[in-house]
Scaffold this active site. Sequence first.
Site, PDB file in Angstrom:
ATOM      1  N   HIS A  99      -2.021  -2.402  -6.325  1.00 57.25           N
ATOM      2  CA  HIS A  99      -2.528  -2.089  -4.991  1.00 57.25           C
ATOM      3  C   HIS A  99      -4.059  -2.098  -4.973  1.00 57.25           C
ATOM      4  O   HIS A  99      -4.701  -1.183  -5.474  1.00 57.25           O
ATOM      5  CB  HIS A  99      -1.975  -0.728  -4.550  1.00 57.25           C
ATOM      6  CG  HIS A  99      -2.483  -0.310  -3.198  1.00 57.25           C
ATOM      7  ND1 HIS A  99      -2.679   1.005  -2.838  1.00 57.25           N
ATOM      8  CD2 HIS A  99      -2.866  -1.052  -2.116  1.00 57.25           C
ATOM      9  CE1 HIS A  99      -3.150   1.054  -1.601  1.00 57.25           C
ATOM     10  NE2 HIS A  99      -3.272  -0.169  -1.147  1.00 57.25           N
ATOM     11  N   GLU A 155      -4.518   0.481  -7.947  1.00 58.33           N
ATOM     12  CA  GLU A 155      -3.408   1.297  -8.441  1.00 58.33           C
ATOM     13  C   GLU A 155      -2.367   0.377  -9.064  1.00 58.33           C
ATOM     14  O   GLU A 155      -2.024  -0.654  -8.482  1.00 58.33           O
ATOM     15  CB  GLU A 155      -2.783   2.097  -7.289  1.00 58.33           C
ATOM     16  CG  GLU A 155      -3.720   3.177  -6.764  1.00 58.33           C
ATOM     17  CD  GLU A 155      -3.175   3.906  -5.544  1.00 58.33           C
ATOM     18  OE1 GLU A 155      -3.393   5.123  -5.461  1.00 58.33           O
ATOM     19  OE2 GLU A 155      -2.552   3.267  -4.669  1.00 58.33           O
ATOM     20  N   SER A 211       0.828  -1.209   0.000  1.00 60.89           N
ATOM     21  CA  SER A 211       0.000   0.000   0.000  1.00 60.89           C
ATOM     22  C   SER A 211       0.862   1.258   0.000  1.00 60.89           C
ATOM     23  O   SER A 211       0.338   2.351   0.069  1.00 60.89           O
ATOM     24  CB  SER A 211      -0.932   0.002   1.212  1.00 60.89           C
ATOM     25  OG  SER A 211      -0.155  -0.085   2.382  1.00 60.89           O
ATOM     26  N   ASN A 256      -3.809   6.763  -1.115  1.00 62.82           N
ATOM     27  CA  ASN A 256      -3.439   6.828   0.309  1.00 62.82           C
ATOM     28  C   ASN A 256      -2.654   8.090   0.626  1.00 62.82           C
ATOM     29  O   ASN A 256      -2.760   8.639   1.723  1.00 62.82           O
ATOM     30  CB  ASN A 256      -2.626   5.597   0.723  1.00 62.82           C
ATOM     31  CG  ASN A 256      -3.538   4.429   1.073  1.00 62.82           C
ATOM     32  OD1 ASN A 256      -4.737   4.601   1.262  1.00 62.82           O
ATOM     33  ND2 ASN A 256      -2.977   3.235   1.148  1.00 62.82           N
TER      34      ASN A 256
END
Length: 795
Positions: free
Chosen positions: A146, A158, A123, A197
């Site tokens: 991801h 991602e 992540s 994120n």
Amino acid sequence: MSNFIVKKVAVLGAGVMGAQIAAHCINARVPVILFDLPAKEGPKNGIVIKAIENLKKLNPAPLGNKDDAALIQPANYEDNLDLLKDCDLVIEAIAERMDWKHDLYKKVAPHIGPNTIFASNTSGLSINALSEGFDAELKARFCGVHFFNPPRYMHLVELIPTASTAPHILDQLEGFLTTTLGKGVVRALDTPNFVANRVGVFGMLATIHEAEKFGLSYDVVDDLTGAKLGRAKSGTFRTADVVGLDTLVHVVRTMQESLKDDPFYDVYATPAVVTKLVESGALGQKSGAGFYKKVGKDILRLDPAKGDYVPGGAKADDIIGRILKEKDPVKKMKALRESTNPQAQFLWAIFRDAFHYIAVHLESVADNARDIDFAMRWGFGWSVGPFETWQAAGWQQVANWIKEDIEAGNALCKAPLPAWVFDGREGVHTPEGSYSPKKNAYVPRSDLPVYQRQAFRAQLVGENAPKGATAGTTVHEDDAVRIWHQNDDVLILSFKTKMHIISPDVVEGMKRAVAEAEKNYKGLVIWHADAAEGGAFSAGADLQSMLPVFMAGGVKAIGPEVSRLQNAHMMLKYANVPVVAAVAGLALGGGCEMIMHAAKRVAALESYIGLVEVGVGLLPGGGGLKEIALRAAKQAKGTDILQFLKDTYMHAATAAVSKSALEAKKLGYLAEDDVIVFNPYELLHVAKSEARALFDAGYRAPLREPVRVAGRYGIATIGAQLINMRDGGFISAHDYKIGSLIAEVVSGGDVEPDSLVSEQWLLDLERKYFLELLNSPKTQERIMGMLQTGKPVRN
């Protein structure tokens, strides 16, 4: 163009994410092997077997059909590494530690096949650093992939290349992730925490900071930053609890360690309250306490001043609720900026912080502005991305306000907005593409072959591309429906009513569409433009529009309306060209009955289908029970019909709704050969292909056949079961009455067992008992309750 077919996937790591990624591969019918360490005691695959069992208990359910857990193949790193050579894709999903990942890579690399794509579901760790030590051959086939949690439901994946990843590998993987697994792919740069994120966690930290500054409690902040902003209902602090406060600390640490030169560095400090909670073992939902704690039925919130939990549930001020309902984004942002209310000032502050951050970081974090907006929409559940919000609220005006705040020392850091923000632009999204500061150009959408399947891709503010609601050529349009085509040989019917409920005007539209399709087209597809964005296929018949008819003429006046609905559904069934229902989201009551009458159904995985009329004290009156009787007779092929009727009867009598399209097949609402589509944006393409294929294969409407029914024997047997349920206190007397009438319809009425009846006979029974129930005061209570509160009344 060569086909890239993923015949088998291996997932390394049977933790929460790894097991759920494996489950979603099984949903999509991709064979999968799930690896973990050998167990110290008991069977060697014990760790994986336990993880697979656990998948059946998780909520929301990772599997579309719980029984499919058995299809995941367990394996361990000691005995089974030879299985890797036959996998087309290997996804590593172990804990976020570079040293652990490198140790595992050393172990598995020699066993990975020469054409296998190898990917890490990290992540936020550097993909280039992860690939250190690989030979050039493997480096070219390695990348980051991801998934967001929970992987079945979150649309975002991602895709992160290393400096050496071969471009065709990424293109192949993007095609597989998009069509087979149904994902929205954003290509990210190899920067800490990638796109979603990086922006999302900064947003959480900024929100925590501003909440403290303005003295707002956690429950109020969650009410302000949840559904009212078009974001996840859980808001900020509840989301942190769900994700896990230890996970949050870990992601924040990645930013602290790798972003020391970032102007916003001071914001990347783990909030003191979070440190304290984690130290005390309060990790959020998984440990039973975090920012919130559930005690019995009450949800308590942490009061940091007292260091204890107090009753929660406080909401935003009414005036703020009113500001947020303002339809014009320019007026809304101005009202927040100028208000003296601390909650409004807090909201302006978190918008300003987000805009400031994405403007400063766009060049280093993403290829272009579109990628940031989709990452936030698909990965964090926002209905509108941050750049879109800024653009809609008036780009230059908002930019000047941010500049004023930075100069006045009110922003989170002193970094000025980049020069491109003030170059006279109206925003970052245009019909030509989305702005990339790195290229100083507007970057168009990807034109990979997979996107030819998406006639209407997700739209951004400012793009002005035609949406499904306005594109194509209109044949007929009124307030209830649009009948149109994409300049080809398939007609499309789209409803315009709220939740696509079936009003009398929609019924007229259905008739008109069938007549037009029979005259000039190869088929008819029922599809709605907002289905891909989480809309409904149809929430059923329009109770509200029936009310005045009922008030004026009583039950007698409703009879003809029920007949009209039944006739419209029969028209779909016996149309001379194939009618295909393209289903996504809710298909309840009349919506479920409509799809049961189509020649074929194409359903998105996230389709929630069921006959729910008992919730308002009625029985299905649009031909649904007739179809249940018909299907049971077909399956029984001369044997005891009741065997095939029992389950489907219970689904209707208990208002069971499928939790996925896979489960809808099990419940009998979708047929075995109906098509399940994983990417809702591809629904229209597949539905049209199915309609054409049926037509080209010489489609004929089904012949009207008599139906063999269970008769009195069916009514008596099901009745005995109902008496037990009533006397055991499982159902009320009114539920018993509704259940008995449903039993009577699906059994074909008071006739000899194995009698032959017509479809019309069954429809007449449905209508008769529908009207009988409508006349009952208990049913009227349920209907009024539902219209007033939106919740079923149990009486």
